[in-house]
Design a protein around this motif. Structure first.
Motif, PDB file in Angstrom:
ATOM      1  N   SER A 283       0.818  -1.219   0.000  1.00  0.00           N
ATOM      2  CA  SER A 283       0.000   0.000   0.000  1.00  0.00           C
ATOM      3  C   SER A 283       0.849   1.266   0.000  1.00  0.00           C
ATOM      4  N   ILE A 284       2.174   1.107   0.213  1.00  0.00           N
ATOM      5  CA  ILE A 284       3.066   2.259   0.096  1.00  0.00           C
ATOM      6  C   ILE A 284       2.892   2.916  -1.273  1.00  0.00           C
ATOM      7  N   SER A 285       2.565   2.106  -2.265  1.00  0.00           N
ATOM      8  CA  SER A 285       2.408   2.633  -3.626  1.00  0.00           C
ATOM      9  C   SER A 285       1.252   3.608  -3.738  1.00  0.00           C
ATOM     10  N   ASN A 286       0.365   3.658  -2.720  1.00  0.00           N
ATOM     11  CA  ASN A 286      -0.745   4.615  -2.737  1.00  0.00           C
ATOM     12  C   ASN A 286      -0.297   6.021  -2.366  1.00  0.00           C
ATOM     13  N   LEU A 287       0.888   6.149  -1.779  1.00  0.00           N
ATOM     14  CA  LEU A 287       1.360   7.457  -1.315  1.00  0.00           C
ATOM     15  C   LEU A 287       2.010   8.189  -2.485  1.00  0.00           C
ATOM     16  N   VAL A 288       1.199   8.615  -3.399  1.00  0.00           N
ATOM     17  CA  VAL A 288       1.693   9.141  -4.673  1.00  0.00           C
ATOM     18  C   VAL A 288       2.427  10.461  -4.523  1.00  0.00           C
ATOM     19  N   LYS A 289       2.284  11.143  -3.376  1.00  0.00           N
ATOM     20  CA  LYS A 289       2.978  12.413  -3.158  1.00  0.00           C
ATOM     21  C   LYS A 289       4.247  12.243  -2.330  1.00  0.00           C
ATOM     22  N   LEU A 290       4.559  11.001  -1.991  1.00  0.00           N
ATOM     23  CA  LEU A 290       5.694  10.744  -1.102  1.00  0.00           C
ATOM     24  C   LEU A 290       7.001  11.173  -1.759  1.00  0.00           C
ATOM     25  N   GLN A 291       7.806  11.934  -0.981  1.00  0.00           N
ATOM     26  CA  GLN A 291       9.099  12.407  -1.460  1.00  0.00           C
ATOM     27  C   GLN A 291      10.261  11.750  -0.703  1.00  0.00           C
ATOM     28  N   LYS A 292      10.033  11.443   0.573  1.00  0.00           N
ATOM     29  CA  LYS A 292      11.104  10.889   1.396  1.00  0.00           C
ATOM     30  C   LYS A 292      10.549   9.749   2.235  1.00  0.00           C
ATOM     31  N   LEU A 293      11.169   8.560   2.118  1.00  0.00           N
ATOM     32  CA  LEU A 293      10.768   7.392   2.891  1.00  0.00           C
ATOM     33  C   LEU A 293      12.003   6.783   3.537  1.00  0.00           C
ATOM     34  N   ASP A 294      12.001   6.721   4.863  1.00  0.00           N
ATOM     35  CA  ASP A 294      13.117   6.145   5.609  1.00  0.00           C
ATOM     36  C   ASP A 294      12.567   5.139   6.610  1.00  0.00           C
ATOM     37  N   ILE A 295      12.730   3.858   6.310  1.00  0.00           N
ATOM     38  CA  ILE A 295      12.288   2.794   7.215  1.00  0.00           C
ATOM     39  C   ILE A 295      13.493   1.920   7.591  1.00  0.00           C
ATOM     40  N   SER A 296      14.664   2.533   7.637  1.00  0.00           N
ATOM     41  CA  SER A 296      15.900   1.820   7.961  1.00  0.00           C
ATOM     42  C   SER A 296      15.964   1.448   9.434  1.00  0.00           C
ATOM     43  N   SER A 297      16.899   0.558   9.754  1.00  0.00           N
ATOM     44  CA  SER A 297      17.171   0.154  11.143  1.00  0.00           C
ATOM     45  C   SER A 297      15.930  -0.380  11.835  1.00  0.00           C
ATOM     46  N   ASN A 298      15.289  -1.362  11.187  1.00  0.00           N
ATOM     47  CA  ASN A 298      14.189  -2.105  11.775  1.00  0.00           C
ATOM     48  C   ASN A 298      14.471  -3.591  11.605  1.00  0.00           C
ATOM     49  N   ASN A 299      13.437  -4.418  11.693  1.00  0.00           N
ATOM     50  CA  ASN A 299      13.586  -5.864  11.507  1.00  0.00           C
ATOM     51  C   ASN A 299      12.771  -6.338  10.311  1.00  0.00           C
ATOM     52  N   LEU A 300      12.712  -5.526   9.284  1.00  0.00           N
ATOM     53  CA  LEU A 300      11.929  -5.855   8.107  1.00  0.00           C
ATOM     54  C   LEU A 300      12.583  -6.981   7.324  1.00  0.00           C
ATOM     55  N   SER A 301      11.757  -7.799   6.674  1.00  0.00           N
ATOM     56  CA  SER A 301      12.258  -8.926   5.890  1.00  0.00           C
ATOM     57  C   SER A 301      11.466  -9.011   4.588  1.00  0.00           C
ATOM     58  N   GLY A 302      11.801 -10.009   3.790  1.00  0.00           N
ATOM     59  CA  GLY A 302      11.112 -10.161   2.513  1.00  0.00           C
ATOM     60  C   GLY A 302      11.913  -9.558   1.374  1.00  0.00           C
ATOM     61  N   THR A 303      11.252  -9.430   0.239  1.00  0.00           N
ATOM     62  CA  THR A 303      11.902  -8.973  -0.978  1.00  0.00           C
ATOM     63  C   THR A 303      11.528  -7.529  -1.285  1.00  0.00           C
ATOM     64  N   ILE A 304      12.508  -6.772  -1.711  1.00  0.00           N
ATOM     65  CA  ILE A 304      12.265  -5.388  -2.128  1.00  0.00           C
ATOM     66  C   ILE A 304      11.661  -5.417  -3.532  1.00  0.00           C
ATOM     67  N   GLU A 305      10.421  -4.990  -3.644  1.00  0.00           N
ATOM     68  CA  GLU A 305       9.742  -4.933  -4.940  1.00  0.00           C
ATOM     69  C   GLU A 305       9.768  -3.494  -5.444  1.00  0.00           C
ATOM     70  N   PHE A 306      10.661  -3.233  -6.359  1.00  0.00           N
ATOM     71  CA  PHE A 306      10.791  -1.869  -6.852  1.00  0.00           C
ATOM     72  C   PHE A 306       9.576  -1.426  -7.650  1.00  0.00           C
ATOM     73  N   ASP A 307       8.767  -2.368  -8.060  1.00  0.00           N
ATOM     74  CA  ASP A 307       7.587  -2.018  -8.840  1.00  0.00           C
ATOM     75  C   ASP A 307       6.644  -1.120  -8.042  1.00  0.00           C
ATOM     76  N   MET A 308       6.556  -1.365  -6.716  1.00  0.00           N
ATOM     77  CA  MET A 308       5.668  -0.533  -5.895  1.00  0.00           C
ATOM     78  C   MET A 308       6.196   0.895  -5.773  1.00  0.00           C
ATOM     79  N   PHE A 309       7.522   1.043  -5.780  1.00  0.00           N
ATOM     80  CA  PHE A 309       8.096   2.383  -5.675  1.00  0.00           C
ATOM     81  C   PHE A 309       8.027   3.145  -7.002  1.00  0.00           C
TER      82      PHE A 309
END
Length: 783
Positions: A283-309
């Motif tokens: 659903s990050i892909s819904n944030l069409v006005k997003l300019q800066k996203l920083d979700i570093s230094s967490n415990n996130l896993s899975g695959t980075i899908e650049f298609d959503m960005f």
């Protein structure tokens, strides 16, 4: 009859402030914004009977104390922000009954906030930020019913935020950031339904983020970062439709990020340094006005899908570092991220080859960080406008990949690259920092490196297999600050063209095969702080200094494991001003604090240690494993901020200078494996920071000093000195008169000896022999 006077931005630095006392009683407005006023503000200016507006902001040299005001003052607007007005806010401040705006930002006020501030019931704007107040906020602040703008950031307030804050229902902008507030955010904050800007970061708030904040439908800016909030990310935050800036960094939030379906106005989303887990929501892909996203230094896993960005048309900053994310090999992206400027994927679980598609969709990228992953190969780097490229700490193999000519920062250290540096590196005409250390690169160092750029600041080639001589490539090095060639196979002499590098701070040629005399001409470098020449084939004496203040900034000196010889000349140590005096007012800092961090290998307290960053207060002199002879210079005792001194494994003789007792911050002293004689100076017991002492394998005699740090050293600090006795050695002694020392070179003989000792349990023949031997040598000297 003058009523209004506006002289904003007029230079009044030469105007006497006494002239402000001559204004007409008719004056209603006086605005002197940024007029460079100097001196003490006359208090009479606050007594003008009709003055409604007074603005003296941004006159940083303007001094004064809290204004004393008349009971009948009609003042409505008072702004003293960015001045040097100081003191406590007076209790009589409530005399300003008509005041609507009070601005005291970045002054020098201190003390508690008076309860009487709550009597200024007409206030709409109050800004006390960046002062030195103390104590909690008074409950009376809830009387300010008309308050719209409240700024209390960086004021040293403590205690909890009063629940009555919820009565300030007219507030639109609230800033309580960077204080010491504790406890939870009151639920009553949900009553502030008109607030659009809420900044509560960098406090000590705890507990869950209150659900009552969901009432703040007009909120556009919310910053709760740098606190101790816990629990999951509240669902309501993803539904605040007007929110443009959401910052929850550096808390203890757990759980998944959640689905952003309604917060379509978000431009900045900062969730870094929490404990969030799960995958990146689509659903990050819904944030069409997003300019800066920083979700570093967490415990996130899975695959980075650049298609959503790729659907985020305006995003220019994306930081996913320090997680456990992998990268999809095939990404059939329909369009590029044309505005993406910065991408950080470092410290994840990205494996294999750097995907070719990445550079196709990131055509406008300026900064790319893929460090600390498990990448094994990279074919080419075709991004044309790339400025910062960090690939260090991977498993990259193969030949050296040359980045585009636009690159300013390039690090590919700590990989498995092999082969030679290609000549095409000479095309990097914008390069400032080059770090290719810790690889398996071979061949000669390209001549062009010294001519690449007028802005070249760092060249780090350490721990490779470069051979041959160091090229004379430093004619164009006016910006060079760090030069590290440590641990290669370089031969020949040091190029004297280094004297052109006037900004050089770190010079490390250790662990090579350089065959040269001491480069005394380096004294011409006024900013040199680190000089490492250890483990080479340097020879001859350390001499030929031309200036009294030679090496004035030098803090780290490692000349160990060479073939230097001769006396240790006092001239060398007399010039080391940076180790003699330290400005205690200067805060602790590292030699470099940017993309590249200076690091060196040192022998610290007897152990080889890598300093990942070099504090400017770190000081050491290591001249061990050479062929120096003669006495230890007394001038070493003037280096009062020296932390380690290693003169071991030389042929030094004579007495240990008592002046070493002046080195009050010394932590390690190694004088082992020399030919030192006499006693251990009692002055060394003053060294209360001394953690390591090695005086072994010398010819020292007499009792070991006792007390303070000397009670902590073991036998190995003194082994190989047959004439020493006392704790911690098993050889006990009782000294009637002190043994010979530096201050007593000519003993006065009493009853045949200059000193007497009784060895208990071991007999006294050995000590008697020493005393007789000294008596014989003394007699021959007098003859």
């Amino acid at each position: 009859m003058l009523r209004e006077l506006h002289l904003d931005l007029v230079d009044m630095s030469s105007v006497s402030l006494r002239s402000l006392m001559n204004f007409s009683s008719s004056l209603t407005t006086l605005s002197l914004f940024n007029c460079e006023l100097q001196g003490t503000l006359p208090v009479d200016i606050f007594r003008l009977p009709n003055l409604l507006t007074l603005s003296l902001t941004s006159n940083i040299e303007l001094k004064g104390f809290s204004p004393l005001v008349n009971l009948t003052s009609p003042l409505r607007f008072l702004d003293l922000s960015y001045t040097n007005v100081s003191g406590e806010l007076p209790k009589s401040i409530d005399n300003l009954k008509c005041l609507r705006k009070l601005g005291l930002r970045q002054c020098n006020f201190n003390g508690p906030i008076p309860v009487s501030l709550g009597n200024l019931t007409q206030l709409t704007d109050l800004d006390l930020s960046e002062n030195h107040f103390s104590g909690p906020l008074p409950n009376s602040i809830d009387n300010l019913k008309f308050l719209k703008h409240l700024g209390l950031s960086q004021c040293n307030f403590n205690g909890s935020v009063p629940a009555s804050f919820g009565n300030l229902t007219q507030i639109t902008e609230l800033d309580l950031s960077s204080n010491n507030f504790v406890g939870s955010i009151p639920e009553s904050f949900g009553n502030l339904t008109k607030v659009t800007y809420c900044h509560l970061s960098s406090n000590n708030f705890i507990g869950h983020i209150p659900s009552s904040l969901s009432n703040l439908k007009d909120l556009t800016f919310l910053d709760l970062g740098g606190n101790n909030f816990e629990g999951t990310l509240p669902d309501f935050m993803t539904k605040l439709t007007k929110l443009t800036n959401l910052d929850l960094n550096s808390n203890h939030l757990i759980g998944q990020i959640g689905e952003f379906q309604h917060a379509k106005s978000l431009e900045i989303l900062l969730l870094y340094n929490n404990r969030l887990n799960g995958s990146i929501p689509k659903s990050i892909s819904n944030l069409v006005k997003l300019q800066k996203l920083d979700i570093s230094s967490n415990n996130l896993s899975g695959t980075i899908e650049f298609d959503m960005f790729s659907k985020l048309n305006e995003i220019d900053f994306l930081d996913l570092s320090y997680n456990s994310l992998s990268l999809s090999i095939n990404n059939n992206l329909k369009r590029t991220l044309e505005f993406l400027d910065t991408l950080d994927l470092s410290n994840n679980r990205i494996k294999g080859q750097v995907p070719k598609w990445m550079f196709k969709v990131l055509g406008s990228l300026k900064s790319l960080n893929l460090s600390h992953n498990s990448l094994t190969s990279i074919e080419q780097i075709p991004v044309k406008n790339l400025e910062n490229l960090d690939l260090h700490a991977n498993f990259l193999q193969g030949t050296f990949p040359v980045p585009p000519s636009s690159v300013v920062f390039f690090s590919i250290s700590n990989n498995n690259l092999s082969g030679e540096i290609p000549c095409s590196i000479c095309n990097l005409t914008s390069l400032q920092i080059l770090d290719i250390s810790f690889n398996n690169l071979t061949g000669m160092i390209p001549q062009c490196l010294g001519y690449l750029s007028d802005f070249l600041s760092v060249i780090d080639l350490r721990t490779n297999r470069f051979h041959g001589t160091i090229p004379e490539m430093f004619a164009k090095c006016k910006s060079l600050r760090t030069l590290v060639f440590n641990h290669n196979q370089l031969e020949g002499s040091l190029p004297q063209s280094l004297v052109n590098c006037r900004k050089l701070e770190v010079l490390d040629f250790g662990n090579n095969k350089i065959n040269d005399s001491f480069p005394y001409w380096l004294e011409a470098l006024p900013k040199l702080q680190v000089l490492v020449l250890r483990c080479n084939r340097f020879y001859g004496q350390i001499e030929n200094f031309k200036a009294i203040s030679s090496f004035a900034m030098l803090r780290i000196i490692d000349l160990s494991q060479n073939n230097f010889m001769g006396h240790l000349t006092s001239n060398f140590f007399e010039g080391l001003k940076a180790i003699k005096t330290v400005n205690e007012k200067i805060p602790l800092k590292y030699i470099r604090e940017d993309y590249y961090q200076d690091s060196i290998m040192v022998v610290w307290k007897g152990q080889e240690l890598k300093l990942e960053r070099i504090l400017t207060i770190f000081t050491t002199i290591d001249l061990s494993c050479n062929k120096f002879h003669g006495q230890i210079p007394k001038v070493l005792g003037t280096l009062q901020f020296l932390r380690e001194l290693n003169l071991s494994h030389n042929s030094l003789s004579g007495y240990i200078p008592s002046s070493l007792g002046n080195l009050l911050v010394l932590e390690s002293l190694d004088l082992s494996s020399n030919m030192l004689n006499g006693s251990i100076p009692m002055q060394l017991t003053r060294l209360t920071f001394l953690a390591v002492l090695n005086l072994s394998q010398n010819k020292l005699i007499g009792p070991i000093p006792q007390g303070l740090q000397f009670n902590t050293f073991q036998n190995n600090s003194y082994i190989g000195n047959k004439g020493l006795c006392g704790f911690p050695l098993s050889k006990k002694c009782m000294i009637v008169e002190p043994p010979p020392s530096e201050e007593d070179n000519d003993l006065k003989f009493t009853s045949g000896f200059g000193w007497r000792a009784v060895m208990m349990g071991y007999g006294c023949g050995f000590v008697y022999g020493i005393a007789i031997g000294y008596l014989v040598s003394k007699s021959r000297k007098h003859q």
